[in-house]
Write an enzyme that holds these catalytic residues in place. Structure first.
Site, mmCIF file in Angstrom:
data_model
loop_
_atom_site.group_PDB
_atom_site.id
_atom_site.type_symbol
_atom_site.label_atom_id
_atom_site.label_comp_id
_atom_site.label_asym_id
_atom_site.label_seq_id
_atom_site.Cartn_x
_atom_site.Cartn_y
_atom_site.Cartn_z
ATOM 1 N N ASP A 29 0.604 1.417 16.155
ATOM 2 C CA ASP A 29 0.971 0.436 15.138
ATOM 3 C C ASP A 29 2.383 0.743 14.615
ATOM 4 O O ASP A 29 2.746 1.907 14.405
ATOM 5 C CB ASP A 29 -0.043 0.461 13.985
ATOM 6 N N ILE A 30 3.151 -0.292 14.354
ATOM 7 C CA ILE A 30 4.538 -0.108 13.896
ATOM 8 C C ILE A 30 4.587 0.413 12.457
ATOM 9 O O ILE A 30 5.592 1.021 12.051
ATOM 10 C CB ILE A 30 5.323 -1.441 14.031
ATOM 11 N N ASN A 85 -9.677 -7.135 11.435
ATOM 12 C CA ASN A 85 -9.518 -8.088 10.334
ATOM 13 C C ASN A 85 -9.644 -9.506 10.884
ATOM 14 O O ASN A 85 -9.077 -9.820 11.932
ATOM 15 C CB ASN A 85 -8.154 -7.907 9.674
ATOM 16 N N GLN A 92 -6.119 -10.504 8.083
ATOM 17 C CA GLN A 92 -5.462 -10.614 9.388
ATOM 18 C C GLN A 92 -4.054 -11.178 9.216
ATOM 19 O O GLN A 92 -3.848 -12.137 8.466
ATOM 20 C CB GLN A 92 -6.289 -11.539 10.301
ATOM 21 N N HIS A 98 -7.297 -7.893 17.629
ATOM 22 C CA HIS A 98 -6.939 -6.509 17.908
ATOM 23 C C HIS A 98 -7.845 -5.603 17.101
ATOM 24 O O HIS A 98 -8.260 -5.940 15.997
ATOM 25 C CB HIS A 98 -5.472 -6.235 17.542
#
Ligand code: 5GP
Length: 112
Positions: A29-30, A85, A92, A98
């Site tokens: 994840d960023i 989510n 989300q 995802h």
């Protein structure tokens, strides 16, 4: 229009990729919310969990199993959390389903 995650799958946007097969891509994840925080994304661009169909049951299982296997490979054998989510109320933000996998810190309940 391609989703953000389809662009990552197609290597149009860079990501730190952990794993790929014919059905899924997993990448960090960023904006990590734990020392380990990665996403498992199906290559099929299903918009939300509400859009999964009977035909997607094997894919949904594959996402979960991939999350478990990679969590263990990344040192989360003492515990980890998976989150999906769904829609605005579920938090989300990217409309391509995802599974989040978070680990290597104590998780709390209830989530925010
Ligand atoms: P959601 O809020 O939809 O459950 O999760 C979307 C996740 O995607 C967020 O945790 C967010 O940090 C991550 N994300 C958004 N844009 C990018 C990106 O360009 N690259 C990566 N690796 N993660 C992203």
């Amino acid at each position: 229009m391609d989703t953000l995650f389809t662009k990552i799958i197609n290597r149009e946007i860079p990501a730190k990729i952990i794993y790929e097969d014919d059905q899924v891509l997993a990448f960090h994840d960023i904006a990590p919310q734990a020392p380990v925080h990665f996403l498992v994304v199906p290559k099929k661009p299903v918009r939300t969990l509400n859009d999964l169909t009977e035909d997607d049951k094997a894919l949904a299982g594959h996402i979960l199993f991939t999350a478990q296997r990679l969590a263990l490979e990344l040192g989360c054998e003492e515990g980890f959390r998976v989150v999906m989510n769904c829609n605005e109320l579920g938090g989300q933000t990217v409309y391509h389903i995802h599974m989040h996998v978070l680990g290597q810190r104590q998780m709390h309940w209830p989530p925010g």
